[in-house]
Design a protein around this motif. Structure first.
Motif, mmCIF file in Angstrom:
data_model
loop_
_atom_site.group_PDB
_atom_site.id
_atom_site.type_symbol
_atom_site.label_atom_id
_atom_site.label_comp_id
_atom_site.label_asym_id
_atom_site.label_seq_id
_atom_site.Cartn_x
_atom_site.Cartn_y
_atom_site.Cartn_z
ATOM 1 N N GLU A 171 -112.730 -39.207 -20.879
ATOM 2 C CA GLU A 171 -111.870 -38.697 -19.816
ATOM 3 C C GLU A 171 -112.068 -37.191 -19.634
ATOM 4 N N GLU A 172 -112.204 -36.474 -20.734
ATOM 5 C CA GLU A 172 -112.441 -35.035 -20.664
ATOM 6 C C GLU A 172 -113.802 -34.750 -20.023
ATOM 7 N N LEU A 218 -117.242 -32.670 -26.193
ATOM 8 C CA LEU A 218 -115.901 -32.955 -25.694
ATOM 9 C C LEU A 218 -115.236 -33.995 -26.583
ATOM 10 N N THR A 242 -113.431 -35.085 -16.231
ATOM 11 C CA THR A 242 -112.730 -33.936 -15.664
ATOM 12 C C THR A 242 -113.652 -32.733 -15.558
ATOM 13 N N HIS A 243 -114.402 -32.440 -16.603
ATOM 14 C CA HIS A 243 -115.294 -31.281 -16.587
ATOM 15 C C HIS A 243 -116.478 -31.486 -15.650
#
Length: 81
Positions: free
Chosen positions: A73-74, A69, A77-78
């Motif tokens: 932050e990503e 990623l 989210t995932h």
């Protein structure tokens, strides 16, 4: 369903590394750990605990995987969606 609030790590409860915070329309999860990876794992456990009786959940399969990623932050989210 009972969702206890914690003030963070204590001498009595060193295993649980997350807490639920009050929010009128949703749930806020605050998780911590020795590093980012552990904090992310603990946030997943907290979310599972909010939706289930976590003491009744038992792993039946453990499958390692790798994710690439762009940012932390990503990853959040995932992990939580």
């Amino acid at each position: 369903m009972s969702h206890e609030q914690s003030d963070g790590p204590s001498d009595v409860d060193r295993e649980r590394k997350w807490e639920y915070l009050d929010h009128p329309a949703d749930v806020i999860i605050h998780a911590w750990g020795r590093d980012y990876k552990e904090a992310l794992e603990n946030s997943g456990e907290a979310l599972t605990g909010y939706m289930t009786e976590i003491t009744q959940v038992r792993p039946v399969l453990k499958e390692p995987f790798t994710v690439r990623l762009e940012s932390y932050e990503e990853a959040n989210t995932h992990n939580l969606t």
